[in-house]
Design a protein around this motif. Structure first.
Motif, PDB file in Angstrom:
ATOM      1  N   THR A  20      35.120  57.708  37.952  1.00  0.00           N
ATOM      2  CA  THR A  20      35.740  57.608  39.267  1.00  0.00           C
ATOM      3  C   THR A  20      36.452  56.269  39.340  1.00  0.00           C
ATOM      4  N   PRO A  42      38.041  53.453  40.987  1.00  0.00           N
ATOM      5  CA  PRO A  42      38.207  52.927  42.338  1.00  0.00           C
ATOM      6  C   PRO A  42      39.614  52.349  42.482  1.00  0.00           C
ATOM      7  N   SER A  52      41.726  49.816  42.909  1.00  0.00           N
ATOM      8  CA  SER A  52      41.513  48.372  42.940  1.00  0.00           C
ATOM      9  C   SER A  52      42.593  47.669  43.743  1.00  0.00           C
ATOM     10  N   VAL A  74      42.589  45.483  47.995  1.00  0.00           N
ATOM     11  CA  VAL A  74      42.351  44.057  48.163  1.00  0.00           C
ATOM     12  C   VAL A  74      42.453  43.748  49.641  1.00  0.00           C
ATOM     13  N   THR A 112      39.574  41.436  43.732  1.00  0.00           N
ATOM     14  CA  THR A 112      39.910  42.336  42.625  1.00  0.00           C
ATOM     15  C   THR A 112      38.701  42.652  41.761  1.00  0.00           C
ATOM     16  N   LEU A 154      31.699  48.839  34.636  1.00  0.00           N
ATOM     17  CA  LEU A 154      32.593  49.565  33.726  1.00  0.00           C
ATOM     18  C   LEU A 154      33.757  50.185  34.492  1.00  0.00           C
ATOM     19  N   ASN A 155      33.463  50.778  35.650  1.00  0.00           N
ATOM     20  CA  ASN A 155      34.534  51.342  36.475  1.00  0.00           C
ATOM     21  C   ASN A 155      35.540  50.275  36.856  1.00  0.00           C
ATOM     22  N   ARG A 156      35.015  49.125  37.216  1.00  0.00           N
ATOM     23  CA  ARG A 156      35.879  48.029  37.616  1.00  0.00           C
ATOM     24  C   ARG A 156      36.779  47.601  36.456  1.00  0.00           C
ATOM     25  N   VAL A 211      37.799  49.440  33.953  1.00  0.00           N
ATOM     26  CA  VAL A 211      38.822  50.467  33.736  1.00  0.00           C
ATOM     27  C   VAL A 211      39.935  50.318  34.764  1.00  0.00           C
ATOM     28  N   ALA A 212      39.541  50.107  36.025  1.00  0.00           N
ATOM     29  CA  ALA A 212      40.536  49.997  37.082  1.00  0.00           C
ATOM     30  C   ALA A 212      41.420  48.772  36.874  1.00  0.00           C
ATOM     31  N   LEU A 213      40.797  47.650  36.509  1.00  0.00           N
ATOM     32  CA  LEU A 213      41.566  46.422  36.297  1.00  0.00           C
ATOM     33  C   LEU A 213      42.550  46.586  35.155  1.00  0.00           C
ATOM     34  N   GLU A 261      45.538  48.454  36.139  1.00  0.00           N
ATOM     35  CA  GLU A 261      46.412  47.693  37.024  1.00  0.00           C
ATOM     36  C   GLU A 261      47.151  46.574  36.300  1.00  0.00           C
TER      37      GLU A 261
END
Lengths: 340, 365
Positions: A5, A7, A9, A12, B148, B202-204, B206-208, B211
């Protein structure tokens, strides 16, 4: 962890305004320290005793000097002049005129004990302080630059071996030797103690540096591109200050005891200078007949040393941000922002 | 993705940690010994991709990560970063280069200075790379950065001890992000965290990545995390690559016996198999005197005489040309499922490989 999933990001939220450092941070810190002191009654006792002892010592020295400057006449806060032989009848028991009685030479015991306070405290601070500076700097060098095979590691090994040599000197014998060579005096005897004192600070500092410099946060700083000099001051020295401050505080008491011993044996300050070891020597025969004399001196040493020991133990809690939390959990609101 | 020019190209890199000899050994002229933590590894990381680096404890994966972040200097070999050899950069050149590669460390407690506030910690890379910034400016940039990674800007003046493990790892992550590096080396970023927090982090990550587009080198012994996050995976055994390829190829069709053993070590809800996994067969060779030939030969159930003499080289296996494995018998082994290995043990055949217990313990994501 089944389906990833992602998120958003981009969420902010309100990140543009920088929260200002809370106002009155200094006052909050003072309040925190007071709270830690209140939670540790023994530290509080030590803290109060250190303040009393230090202020008294300061006044004993400062009041005569300032009054001489202002009114041209030395005013002392001592009840009577110290070591003023035959000023009073000898061997009097404590009374209102002489709270700790008089000794065999007819001087006021309280005045003598008080007059010795600035001397002994000054010796404690200067010996421990000089040792801290010498030993701390050498320990920092020996600990931080010890990569095997480099030129600096040779210096580091040199420092450690010299430290070992000095560690093997017995303080008392060295003091005797220095007195024999240079005569009896305050500077000479202090030097004798310092010579045997600084190696402990080298050992302590080096050990702390060795453990700090392999901490992951030091490696993280290096990975960020921080220069070695900045790492030394920002991380190593900053984390050194607390253990050194604690050790220093405990050490002031130890120095006073050691120095009194040297004076007692007769190689410290000259007999004309009021100093607790000196007084002990002069009063030692009076223990059974006029116990108030020698016991007053003992009590003075005991209280001073105890004060610094108690303060040293509590200093760790005050200086370490981690223990502040334990002491004052209620003041710290924790919003660590868990949950993505 | 394979067409892009590599961001990092590691060529035959070695890192030996010399052992000190005792005086008598020096006099008797014993050979100088060294721990061969990384012994001739080559691989590439391309811009924006995630490469997983897996292996047991002691396989050299952290050393390899630290080499690429230039926290170690390699004994031999080249590290080409965007074509420039950074293997032996020193001093201010090295410090300036460091803005390209940042590291997130395993230990969320130790990697943050306990005496520094959050804003000081996170702004440390910025302060190291850009001089003359004012405190207010640094605080503003940190405050922008914190959301972030899922932290509130209000925490600027807090100390690390006021956070949980996950919170600290987020601070670590914010510090690594602060310079917008091209590569982030993640040195077991989740192994000290509990399972729920691992997933969040880990989700964070992937998201970073989607981006900002930086590349990750994910060092872990958590195979599930690699499966979830990585594009390609490299399996390290005793300082050498056993197998490299895309995650799908390597983890679903492992060809090297060691990779197969790793896969077999993943938890399976079966009581009988579980017991089998804990058997360790053969001695784990030391990194000081690695065995001649294949390094896995001492523990491999498929070992033949050739393996003990001739060292297998990485070579293309199967249909995908990017799928490489270092095994003489890869083609013969490829079709044997890990389950068969377990059956072989039960029948008294040479005991199959069972990796260290920790592999079992840490794959619970």
């Amino acid at each position: 962890m089944s389906t990833p999933t992602l998120p958003a990001s981009k969420a902010v939220r309100a990140g543009s305004t920088t929260p200002a450092r809370p106002r009155g941070a200094f006052r909050a810190n003072v309040r925190l320290i007071l709270r830690i002191l209140a939670a540790n009654p023994l530290t509080l006792v030590g803290f109060i005793l250190v303040v009393i002892v230090s202020v008294t010592a300061f006044l004993i020295v400062a009041v005569p000097a300032v009054s001489t400057l202002l009114i041209g006449r030395a005013v002392s806060i001592l009840p009577y002049p110290a070591l003023d032989t035959a000023a009073f009848p000898a061997n009097q028991a404590p009374s209102f005129a002489h709270l700790l009685g008089t000794d065999q030479a007819g001087t006021d015991v309280l005045s003598n004990v008080m007059a010795a306070l600035p001397t002994d405290l000054g010796i404690g601070f200067s010996v421990a302080g000089v040792s801290l500076i010498i030993g701390g700097l050498l320990g920092l060098v020996a600990g931080f630059w010890d990569t095997p095979g480099t030129l600096s590691s040779v210096a580091s090994i040199g420092i450690l071996r010299i430290t070992d040599i000095f560690l093997s000197f017995p303080t008392l014998v060295l003091a005797l030797a220095i007195t024999a060579a240079w005569g009896r005096g305050e500077v000479q005897s202090e030097l004798a103690v310092i010579v045997t004192w600084w190696p402990f600070y080298v050992r302590l500092t080096r050990g702390e540096v060795l453990s700090i410099k392999v901490q992951p946060y030091v490696i993280a700083a290096r990975a960020a591109g921080v220069s070695e000099t900045t790492i030394l001051f920002r991380h190593v020295v900053r984390n050194l200050l607390e253990p050194l401050a604690v050790y220093f505080s405990l050490d002031v008491g130890t120095v006073i005891v050691t120095y009194s011993t040297i004076s007692y044996v007769g190689v410290g300050v000259p007999p004309s200078v009021p100093e607790w070891g000196n007084l002990m020597y002069q009063y030692q025969d009076l223990l059974l007949t006029q116990p108030w004399t020698v016991l007053s001196v003992t009590a003075a040493i005991f209280i001073t040393v105890l004060a610094f020991s108690l303060l040293g133990d509590g200093l760790r809690d005050i200086l370490d941000p981690r223990s502040r939390r334990i002491m004052a959990t209620t003041t710290v609101a924790s919003h660590s922002g868990e949950g993505t | 993705m394979s067409g892009a020019p590599p961001l990092v190209q590691v060529e035959d890199i070695q890192k030996y940690f010399p052992l000190t000899r005792s005086l008598s050994e020096t006099i008797r002229r014993h050979a100088k010994l060294a721990i061969r933590a990384v012994d001739g590894v080559s691989f590439v990381v391309r811009p924006g991709e995630t490469v997983g680096l897996i292996g047991e404890s002691g396989s050299g994966k952290t050393t390899l990560g630290w080499l690429i972040a230039r926290l170690h200097e390699p004994t031999a070999g080249r590290i080409l970063f965007e074509g420039q050899d950074v293997a032996h950069l020193q001093g201010s050149k090295l410090r300036a280069w460091r803005r390209n590669v940042q590291v997130v460390f395993q230990d969320p407690v130790g990697s943050l200075d306990p005496r520094m506030r959050v804003w000081e910690i996170v702004s440390e890379p910025i302060r190291a790379q850009e001089s003359g910034l004012r405190k207010a400016e640094l605080r503003r940039r940190v405050a922008e950065l914190l959301p972030t990674v899922g932290l509130m800007p209000e925490i600027l003046d807090q100390y690390p001890h006021e956070f949980s493990g996950g919170g600290r790892q987020r601070i670590s992550l914010a510090r690594a992000l602060s310079l917008h590096p091209k590569l982030i080396v993640l040195d077991e970023p989740t192994s000290a965290l509990d399972v729920a927090v691992q997933a969040q982090i880990l989700n964070r990550l992937v998201a970073l990545q989607s981006e900002y587009g930086f590349a990750y080198l994910l060092i872990t012994h958590n195979v599930s995390a690699v499966k979830y996050v990585a594009d390609r995976v490299a399996v390290l055994y005793l300082g050498k690559l056993a197998e490299v390829g895309t995650v799908r190829e390597v983890l679903e069709h492992p060809t090297h016996p060691y990779t197969k053993a790793l896969m077999a070590a993943l938890p399976v809800p079966d009581v009988r198999r579980r017991r089998a996994r804990y058997r360790i067969s053969g001695e784990i060779p030391t990194l000081i005197r690695p065995p001649p030939g294949c390094r896995f030969a001492t523990r491999c159930p498929f070992v033949i005489d050739r393996c003990r003499v001739e060292e297998p080289l990485l070579r293309s296996i199967g249909k995908d040309p990017t799928h490489l494995a270092a095994c003489h018998r890869a083609e013969e082994v490829v079709d044997i499922a890990p389950e068969t290995l377990m059956a072989m043990e039960g029948s008294g055949a040479p005991s199959p490989i069972a990796p260290g217990k920790e592999l079992v313990g840490t794959t619970a994501t």
